[in-house]
Scaffold this motif. Structure first.
Motif, PDB file in Angstrom:
ATOM      1  N   ARG A  71      35.621  12.342  -9.088  1.00 20.38           N
ATOM      2  CA  ARG A  71      35.875  11.108  -9.807  1.00 20.38           C
ATOM      3  C   ARG A  71      34.729  10.128  -9.564  1.00 20.38           C
ATOM      4  O   ARG A  71      34.935   8.937  -9.390  1.00 20.38           O
ATOM      5  CB  ARG A  71      37.204  10.492  -9.355  1.00 20.38           C
ATOM      6  CG  ARG A  71      38.374  11.467  -9.414  1.00 20.38           C
ATOM      7  CD  ARG A  71      39.685  10.788  -9.194  1.00 20.38           C
ATOM      8  NE  ARG A  71      39.959   9.805 -10.219  1.00 20.38           N
ATOM      9  CZ  ARG A  71      40.745   8.759 -10.065  1.00 20.38           C
ATOM     10  NH1 ARG A  71      41.327   8.551  -8.898  1.00 20.38           N
ATOM     11  NH2 ARG A  71      40.944   7.908 -11.031  1.00 20.38           N
TER      12      ARG A  71
ATOM     13  N   CYS B  51      38.757  14.820 -11.715  1.00 21.01           N
ATOM     14  CA  CYS B  51      39.592  14.810 -10.511  1.00 21.01           C
ATOM     15  C   CYS B  51      39.746  16.254 -10.045  1.00 21.01           C
ATOM     16  O   CYS B  51      39.950  17.158 -10.857  1.00 21.01           O
ATOM     17  CB  CYS B  51      40.946  14.221 -10.880  1.00 21.01           C
ATOM     18  SG  CYS B  51      42.258  14.491  -9.686  1.00 21.01           S
TER      19      CYS B  51
ATOM     20  N   TYR C 142      42.016   6.473   0.102  1.00 21.15           N
ATOM     21  CA  TYR C 142      42.152   7.045  -1.244  1.00 21.15           C
ATOM     22  C   TYR C 142      41.779   6.025  -2.303  1.00 21.15           C
ATOM     23  O   TYR C 142      41.643   4.820  -2.024  1.00 21.15           O
ATOM     24  CB  TYR C 142      43.596   7.510  -1.459  1.00 21.15           C
ATOM     25  CG  TYR C 142      44.547   6.358  -1.688  1.00 21.15           C
ATOM     26  CD1 TYR C 142      44.840   5.445  -0.680  1.00 21.15           C
ATOM     27  CD2 TYR C 142      45.119   6.169  -2.945  1.00 21.15           C
ATOM     28  CE1 TYR C 142      45.683   4.375  -0.908  1.00 21.15           C
ATOM     29  CE2 TYR C 142      45.972   5.099  -3.171  1.00 21.15           C
ATOM     30  CZ  TYR C 142      46.247   4.201  -2.158  1.00 21.15           C
ATOM     31  OH  TYR C 142      47.066   3.142  -2.394  1.00 21.15           O
ATOM     32  N   MET C 143      41.653   6.508  -3.538  1.00 26.58           N
ATOM     33  CA  MET C 143      41.458   5.614  -4.692  1.00 26.58           C
ATOM     34  C   MET C 143      42.765   5.467  -5.462  1.00 26.58           C
ATOM     35  O   MET C 143      43.278   4.392  -5.650  1.00 26.58           O
ATOM     36  CB  MET C 143      40.396   6.186  -5.635  1.00 26.58           C
ATOM     37  CG  MET C 143      38.995   6.074  -5.110  1.00 26.58           C
ATOM     38  SD  MET C 143      37.833   6.059  -6.484  1.00 26.58           S
ATOM     39  CE  MET C 143      37.518   7.770  -6.738  1.00 26.58           C
ATOM     40  N   ASP C 144      43.246   6.613  -5.955  1.00 29.58           N
ATOM     41  CA  ASP C 144      44.526   6.663  -6.648  1.00 29.58           C
ATOM     42  C   ASP C 144      45.214   7.889  -6.115  1.00 29.58           C
ATOM     43  O   ASP C 144      44.611   8.964  -6.091  1.00 29.58           O
ATOM     44  CB  ASP C 144      44.333   6.841  -8.164  1.00 29.58           C
ATOM     45  CG  ASP C 144      43.650   5.654  -8.810  1.00 29.58           C
ATOM     46  OD1 ASP C 144      44.257   4.578  -8.847  1.00 29.58           O
ATOM     47  OD2 ASP C 144      42.495   5.816  -9.271  1.00 29.58           O
ATOM     48  N   PHE C 145      46.451   7.731  -5.702  1.00 32.11           N
ATOM     49  CA  PHE C 145      47.115   8.889  -5.119  1.00 32.11           C
ATOM     50  C   PHE C 145      47.846   9.662  -6.208  1.00 32.11           C
ATOM     51  O   PHE C 145      48.640   9.098  -6.958  1.00 32.11           O
ATOM     52  CB  PHE C 145      48.064   8.444  -4.014  1.00 32.11           C
ATOM     53  CG  PHE C 145      48.401   9.565  -3.085  1.00 32.11           C
ATOM     54  CD1 PHE C 145      47.411  10.161  -2.320  1.00 32.11           C
ATOM     55  CD2 PHE C 145      49.694  10.050  -2.996  1.00 32.11           C
ATOM     56  CE1 PHE C 145      47.698  11.222  -1.480  1.00 32.11           C
ATOM     57  CE2 PHE C 145      49.991  11.104  -2.150  1.00 32.11           C
ATOM     58  CZ  PHE C 145      48.993  11.687  -1.387  1.00 32.11           C
ATOM     59  N   GLN C 146      47.551  10.945  -6.304  1.00 37.87           N
ATOM     60  CA  GLN C 146      48.056  11.748  -7.424  1.00 37.87           C
ATOM     61  C   GLN C 146      49.436  12.347  -7.157  1.00 37.87           C
ATOM     62  O   GLN C 146      49.752  12.697  -6.028  1.00 37.87           O
ATOM     63  CB  GLN C 146      47.062  12.884  -7.732  1.00 37.87           C
ATOM     64  CG  GLN C 146      45.651  12.424  -8.026  1.00 37.87           C
ATOM     65  CD  GLN C 146      45.605  11.477  -9.221  1.00 37.87           C
ATOM     66  OE1 GLN C 146      46.303  11.676 -10.207  1.00 37.87           O
ATOM     67  NE2 GLN C 146      44.793  10.435  -9.112  1.00 37.87           N
TER      68      GLN C 146
ATOM     69  N   ARG D 133      43.697   1.919   0.676  1.00 34.97           N
ATOM     70  CA  ARG D 133      43.028   2.088  -0.614  1.00 34.97           C
ATOM     71  C   ARG D 133      41.566   1.693  -0.475  1.00 34.97           C
ATOM     72  O   ARG D 133      41.181   0.547  -0.706  1.00 34.97           O
ATOM     73  CB  ARG D 133      43.710   1.280  -1.704  1.00 34.97           C
ATOM     74  CG  ARG D 133      43.185   1.699  -3.071  1.00 34.97           C
ATOM     75  CD  ARG D 133      43.951   1.090  -4.191  1.00 34.97           C
ATOM     76  NE  ARG D 133      43.654   1.755  -5.442  1.00 34.97           N
ATOM     77  CZ  ARG D 133      42.700   1.373  -6.286  1.00 34.97           C
ATOM     78  NH1 ARG D 133      41.949   0.344  -6.005  1.00 34.97           N
ATOM     79  NH2 ARG D 133      42.512   2.028  -7.399  1.00 34.97           N
TER      80      ARG D 133
ATOM     81  N   SER E 246      40.592  -2.225  -0.320  1.00 32.38           N
ATOM     82  CA  SER E 246      40.695  -2.970  -1.569  1.00 32.38           C
ATOM     83  C   SER E 246      42.076  -3.557  -1.757  1.00 32.38           C
ATOM     84  O   SER E 246      42.305  -4.355  -2.647  1.00 32.38           O
ATOM     85  CB  SER E 246      40.306  -2.087  -2.749  1.00 32.38           C
ATOM     86  OG  SER E 246      41.133  -0.959  -2.767  1.00 32.38           O
ATOM     87  N   LEU E 247      43.020  -3.144  -0.940  1.00 31.93           N
ATOM     88  CA  LEU E 247      44.322  -3.810  -1.032  1.00 31.93           C
ATOM     89  C   LEU E 247      44.341  -5.070  -0.178  1.00 31.93           C
ATOM     90  O   LEU E 247      45.249  -5.878  -0.246  1.00 31.93           O
ATOM     91  CB  LEU E 247      45.450  -2.864  -0.611  1.00 31.93           C
ATOM     92  CG  LEU E 247      45.731  -1.712  -1.587  1.00 31.93           C
ATOM     93  CD1 LEU E 247      46.837  -0.821  -1.059  1.00 31.93           C
ATOM     94  CD2 LEU E 247      46.105  -2.236  -2.959  1.00 31.93           C
TER      95      LEU E 247
END
Ligand SMILES: Cc1cc2nc3c(=O)[nH]c(=O)nc-3n(C[C@H](O)[C@H](O)[C@H](O)COP(=O)(O)OP(=O)(O)OC[C@H]3O[C@@H](n4cnc5c(N)ncnc54)[C@H](O)[C@@H]3O)c2cc1C
Ligand code: SF4
Ligand code: SF4
Ligand code: SF4
Ligand code: SF4
Ligand code: SF4
Ligand code: SF4
Lengths: 337, 222, 659
Positions: free
Chosen positions: A171, A180, A208-212, A235, A256-257
């Motif tokens: 990604r 991904c 992580y960036m986005d958890f799948q 994040r 980033s959170l």
């Protein structure tokens, strides 16, 4: 009647499944694997069961391996390499190098199942991979736990804080990998779960960036992971890891959170490296008239050439097996129509 | 079907304590179907007996044999060789088979099962009583539900005062038989049948143990 | 050995492998001993059977002595073994008629060689004949559900074989227009599946069509009852739907143009288990942008992209100017007669006040629930449901498309919404699966269990405990029992777990290669520990474990079973009777049994045997039960060590009959 013959290149989950599927339908298969043993990547993975199976599917691959060994219609060539493939009559003439000998095989179809290689980290120094011994890849963690039986057995009892770093090489448009890898959120979560099972007090964090989502009951699994297993999700993708001058690994990142830069100490860092096309697939594709997508994954080939498994794009093991069955079915139809 | 259950092993061991060689005799009939006395159970009991007696330093020889039915003489005849070579027999047939085998056996025959009831097999491992073999069936009057087997008190004109919320007073897990009868009759639109008083039962035992002889079927053998 | 079966004519070849074997084994002696006791037609020693002339000789001997079984003892080379198989197949034998014995790894020299050869000879006799059956099957495939997913499956399958689609409610089935007029597809509208008889390749499906019972034959059944979107307003702060607040499915169904409009999608509050709403939203957002929407926003918590084309669409959408707005925590919603507003917190800038977006349309992701017909259909087809009431066990062995019955498959969201995004791939797999029946004939080795009718009490235990519904009770005057009936296992439906054989109270069932006699023969003189190991887990783990610690297995006898559901109570007792001090059951992890519930049956039997032992005063700890996977060699060794330690503590098994 002379049996139809198919060449399968690559003896991982995909190659074995398609070979078995063809053999079950009475087709003779030559399975050519470059390594000493068949099984592919997934044969080196550990079991991620806790008090029940956590559905990683790694064990399926070993079951297939056993079935291949017992299947007389599959001729396995390990430590072998396809030297030449030429169209000949209705099929292909293949020269392989096996045991130092050149062997010529005549086949009517070819299934390519050459899998993947992990993202090549040699050009990326920020994670100190190869420099710090406790910075490892997901593949290495899988293998170590399988071989040693647990995290402590593999890495010693000093491991108190473990970090998984997701999307390393995936990604990432800056390196042209705008896809991904699909399996790393899943295996990292499941590995975290078995580590928690072994080490109730360790701190386990996932960057992580986005958890799948994965699996049939993802939300339940995810909730348990966060609430019961106390796996912390951060994040951020760390920008730097260094060992010197401290005794532990220092990880620098911007959460980033939370929005601020932080440094934190870890004992073990696991990098979820992207699934990338296997080395040599470009060359193989060229010889077989297979087109590649813009990332280098194979997208179907010339007449009588089929692709199966991760060489076509990232997949988990069940998807790989499903894809391999589909490829075998296509090859079968091609042979008999 | 006749439903039976393995007897506790200590009882079986007690019965055969004096012997050094026994036959465990199975039946391929009802007790196979209710998983209490078929060939498999014969094997299990035989093995358990051997282990127990070896452990006690008193080894025993156990022979295993299963026949089609122990309630028919012709099948029992198959036991002849084994019965004459052992000191005692443990039969895993129902009470009928055990008695019938005992009649034909020169050595003592012991029960290996407790014969429980006449019932239906609801699913693997689940059975429920349905009939008492009363000899004078009243199912026509009770919506096809047997008051004798399904009412804890076998009342012919129920329910009694202990029926609450559909359950029997003996246990909240037991349906009240008469509630079932009521519900069924209601569904059939035959509630008026409840008004009929079922007379006290003739248990057909006035002439002692029951036998059934159907002249039209019997063979005149002599 | 007595002559067993005069139809079995065995040729025995003792191959010296160019002198390698005779280093440790006196082949002449082996031959003499076997000649004196075994039952065979022909025996010969050869210095290397794999030579060209030797193979021709072998072929000649097969004819000359009318051999129909071969036992070839020698090396293990798989290439060479295949050549012998080829010779045998040319002479009309099958792979099941040829047995290989590895003499290169035999211990105890000549005696050991005699012992293994004799045991293989015994097995050949026990097994009898395994024929390859050619079964006529019905190519036609039934697809249940005429949504888009069903239509995709039908169109793909119809390229190779005829398809019938059935739909209870044709009014709402949005796949019907897609297949209308397509060759090879017919539609049964307004019909309902009421039941199924028969097995893979030859199902007879009962439909209720216009109030009438109709039967039709199919080779395979594909279930494609789509999951249904439901809007759960509690996930959106009680927000009511309206002109400006739409669900994702309402939005997608709208024909209207959104050109010049502002549209905001909200993801992440619903549909936590899948990627379906993400896939649909990304496509819709790109489409909106292409058609001139003024502003498209997607609010998300985690962007779910782990399926085909999703990350790529995410990239395209960003390039087209779709705004991706990440939120954390709660979102507040306000809707007026002219617009709808969301208020959320931006995670990167938490110090800021909440942000607000007002748009013309607010589009909300829904949850997906199973079609209401799911349960009824599962009962009608006798297939299992899994989590949240969707089809299919949550067990990796069934993924991607398998059910617990051969010949019945799932595609798409009927077995979980996460499968909805993989629909094309699943269709491709199903096409291959049902393609087996396309030619109208299937060849299958008759390896399913066999029933001895004289012992069958038609008790239905096997019928009820078969996880794959592969058993029927057949009536035939030739069946030699009271009922002239017996259980029969179907070769196309049976997955060979052996559960039925272990459950049968009459011991009427034997599974070829794993008959009770074959298994009990292996423990005729057991060492200290006997481990019954499922070949999908424990057995493979034991092989791996052996590489890690070969010595540990010296006092261990591993008995391979096809599934832990095959481990009979009597196997456990016999091992103890015959002198083992401990018995282990090595079974797959919970929820991982390839055959649905074999490991659960095995666990019950462990409980049963423990009680049997306890009741006679033997230590129940002598029975150990271990969940394990194929890759857990270390865990295998740990379990064996623990067992050895426990036995050491307990002392020898006082119950052993053979001391
Ligand atoms: C760290 C990690 C963990 C994972 N964990 C899981 C998990 O828990 N569950 C899950 O479902 N999936 C997991 N996966 C994904 C899984 O690895 C793949 O789905 C699977 O390995 C794909 O199988 P394959 O046969 O396509 O490829 P591979 O496993 O890569 O096999 C390809 C085979 O082809 C051989 N080969 C390559 N080129 C040639 C050639 N030119 N000639 C001959 N042979 C060749 C290779 O040696 C190899 O044996 C994980 C992936 C990674 C990276
Ligand atoms: S699927 Fe994975 S977790 Fe489950 S038993 Fe197999 S290896 Fe273990
Ligand atoms: S699966 Fe997870 S870690 Fe892997 S590339 Fe996708 S988002 Fe990143
Ligand atoms: S002996 Fe008893 S158990 Fe056996 S068949 Fe007769 S009635 Fe049934
Ligand atoms: S009334 Fe009840 S007990 Fe009597 S015969 Fe009928 S069912 Fe059996
Ligand atoms: S379990 Fe055995 S006895 Fe019962 S029906 Fe099946 S084969 Fe027959
Ligand atoms: S072996 Fe397994 S699948 Fe086959 S009939 Fe028996 S229980 Fe069913």
């Amino acid at each position: 009647m002379e049996r139809k013959k198919v060449l399968v290149i690559g003896g991982g989950a995909a190659g074995m499944s398609s070979a078995l599927e063809l053999a079950e339908r009475g087709v003779e298969v030559y399975l050519v694997e470059k390594e000493k043993e068949i099984g592919g990547r997934a044969a080196t993975y550990c079991c991620k069961a806790t008090d029940e199976c956590n559905r990683c599917a790694a064990c399926l691959v070993l079951q297939e391996k056993d079935k291949v060994a017992q299947e007389p219609l599959i001729q396995v060539y390990t430590s072998a390499r396809v030297e030449e493939i030429n169209k000949s009559g209705n099929g292909y003439q293949v020269k392989i190098l096996y045991d130092g000998d050149a062997v010529t095989l005549d086949v009517q179809a070819v299934i390519v199942a050459t899998g993947f290689d992990p993202y090549d980290l040699s050009r990326r120094s920020e994670f100190a991979y190869g420099v710090e011994k406790n910075v490892i890849t997901g593949l290495e963690l899988e293998k170590a736990i399988k071989e040693k039986g647990g995290l402590v057995a593999a890495f010693g009892s000093d491991i108190k804080k473990i970090g998984f770093i997701q999307c390393v090489g995936s990604r990432d448009l800056s390196i042209g990998n705008g896809y991904c890898s699909r399996v790393c959120c899943m295996y990292a979560a499941k590995l975290a779960k078995i580590i928690r099972n072994e080490l109730p007090d360790a701190e386990i964090n996932i960057f992580y960036m986005d958890f799948q989502s994965f699996g049939k009951c993802f939300s339940e699994f995810n909730k348990e992971l966060r609430e019961t297993d106390k796996i912390k999700f951060i994040r951020a993708i760390p920008s730097k890891i260094y060992g010197f001058p401290y005794d532990r690994l220092t990880v620098r990142y911007t959460d980033s959170l939370v929005g601020k830069q932080t440094e934190d100490k870890y004992d073990l860092i696991v990098l979820s490296l992207a699934i990338t096309p296997s080395r040599g697939s470009r060359d193989l594709a060229e010889r077989l008239g297979i087109t590649l997508d813009k990332y280098g994954f194979m997208q179907g080939g010339a007449e009588g050439i089929f692709t199966a498994g991760v060489c076509e794009g990232p997949k988990d093991i069940p998807q790989t097996i499903g894809h391999a069955k589909a490829a075998a079915g296509q090859a079968y139809r091609y042979l008999f129509s | 079907m006749i439903v039976a259950e393995r007897k506790p092993i200590e009882k079986v061991l007690e019965m055969i304590a004096p012997y050094k060689k026994v036959l465990v005799a199975g039946c391929y009939g009802c007790v196979t179907v209710c998983l209490a006395g078929g060939e498999k159970e014969v094997g299990i009991l035989a093995s358990q007996i051997r282990l127990a007696r070896s452990k006690d330093g008193n080894p025993i020889e156990v022979v295993e044999q299963t026949v089609e039915r122990q309630c028919d003489a012709e099948y029992l005849a198959k036991f002849q060789d084994n019965v004459s070579s052992v000191e005692a027999v443990v039969s895993l047939a129902c009470g009928i088979g055990i008695q019938y085998l005992a009649e034909k056996s020169p050595v003592p025959v012991f029960p290996g099962v407790n014969t429980l009831f006449l019932g239906a097999n609801l699913d693997v491992g689940k059975w429920a009583e349905r009939c008492f073999a009363c000899g004078d069936c009243v199912l026509d009057k009770t919506g096809g539900i047997c008051p004798i087997a399904r009412c804890s008190k076998s009342l012919l004109n129920g329910p009694c005062g202990g029926s609450q919320y559909g359950k029997c007073e003996v246990s909240k897990d037991v349906d009240c038989g008469w509630q079932l009868i009521y519900d069924r009759l209601k569904a059939l639109g035959q509630l008026d049948k409840l008004k009929e008083i079922i007379p006290a039962k003739n248990w057909k035992r006035d002439k002692g143990p029951r036998t059934l002889v159907r002249e039209e079927l019997t063979l005149e053998r002599d | 050995m007595a002559k067993n079966n005069k139809n079995i004519r065995i040729g025995i070849y003792l191959c010296d492998c160019d002198g390698k074997i005779s280093k440790n084994i006196d082949l002449e002696k082996v031959k003499t001993v076997i000649q004196s006791e075994a039952d065979f037609e022909y025996i010969r020693i050869t210095s290397a059977l794999c030579g060209k002339i030797e193979k021709e000789k072998l072929a000649g001997e097969i004819d000359k002595y009318s051999l129909n079984r071969l036992l070839i003892a020698g090396c293990t080379d798989q290439f060479i073994r295949r050549q012998f198989l080829q010779v045998a197949e040319e002479k009309g034998m099958t792979r099941y008629d040829v047995e290989f014995v590895d003499l290169s790894s035999v211990q105890d020299g000549s005696e050991g060689a005699v012992a293994v050869i004799n045991s293989v000879l015994a097995k050949i006799q026990l097994r009898g004949e395994i024929v390859i059956e050619e079964i006529e099957v019905t190519p036609q495939v039934l697809v249940i559900g005429c949504g888009k997913e069903g239509a995709k499956a039908a169109l793909a399958i119809a390229k190779n074989q005829p398809v019938v689609m059935v739909e209870g409610d044709p009014g709402v089935a949005d796949g019907i227009p897609l297949v209308k007029g397509a060759p090879n597809i017919s539609i049964k509208a307004g019909a309902r599946v009421a039941g199924i008889e028969g097995f893979a390749g030859n199902f007879t499906v009962r439909f209720i069509e216009n109030g009438q019972l109709v039967k039709q034959k199919f080779g395979a059944v594909v279930v494609a009852l789509e999951a249904q979107p439901v809007y759960d307003k509690s996930k959106y702060g009680g927000l009511e739907l309206g002109e400006h607040v739409l669900t994702l499915s309402q939005f997608l169904a709208r024909e209207k143009s959104f050109s010049g409009q502002k549209v905001t999608f909200v993801l992440g509050k619903a549909d936590a288990d899948s990627l379906l709403s993400y896939a649909k939203t990304l496509e819709a957002a790109i489409d909106l942008k292409e058609k001139g929407a003024a502003e498209v926003n997607i609010l998300y918590e985690d962007m779910k992209v782990s399926a085909d084309q999703l990350e790529q669409n995410y990239e395209i959408a960003r390039a087209k100017g779709v705004n991706f707005l990440k939120y954390v925590g709660e979102i507040e919603f306000y809707s007026t007669v002219i617009a709808a507003t969301v208020q959320y917190r931006e995670p990167f800038l938490t110090q800021l006040d909440p942000l607000r977006i007002t748009s013309d349309y607010l589009v909300l992701a829904e949850d997906y629930v199973p079609s209401p017909e799911t349960k009824e259909l599962a009962d009608a087809l006798e297939i299992r449901l899994g989590p949240a009431g969707f089809f299919q066990d949550d067990n990796v062995h069934f993924l991607p498309v398998k059910s617990n019955r051969e010949g019945i498959y799932f595609v798409g969201s009927c077995h979980g919404p996460i499968h909805g995004v993989e629909i094309d791939r699943e269709v491709a797999t199903v096409v291959a699966e049902v393609g087996r029946f396309a030619s109208g004939k299937v060849k299958v080795p008759a390896l399913q269990p066999r029933v001895d009718p004289e012992k069958c009490a038609v008790c239905l235990t096997c019928y009820r405990t078969c996880p794959h519904k592969a058993i029927e009770i057949v009536h035939d005057e030739s069946l030699n029992n009271l009922y002239h009936s017996a259980a029969r296992m179907n070769p196309l439906a049976c997955r060979r777990c052996g559960t039925c054989a272990a459950e049968c109270p009459g011991k009427a069932i034997q599974l070829p290669y794993y008959s009770d006699q074959e298994i009990l023969q292996e423990i005729s003189k057991p060492p200290k520990i006997v481990a019954y190991a499922c070949e999908n887990s424990g057995f493979l783990a034991s092989e791996y474990a052996k590489e890690l610690d070969p010595e540990l297995q010296e006092n261990l006898q591993i008995v391979r079973v096809p599934c832990s559901g095959k481990i009979d109570v009597i196997y456990l007792l016999k091992a103890l009777e015959r002198g083992a001090d401990g018995v282990m059951l090595l079974v797959c992890h919970k929820e991982n049994c390839k055959f649905v519930w074999g490991n659960e049956r095995a666990e019950k039997r462990k409980g049963q045997v423990r009680k049997l032992l306890k009741d006679i005063g033997l230590e129940e700890e002598r029975i150990d039960f271990v969940h394990i996977a194929a890759n857990q060699g270390n865990q295998f060794n740990a379990a064996v060590r623990a067992m050895a330690e426990r036995i050491h503590q307990l002392g020898t098994n006082a119950g052993k009959v053979i001391k």
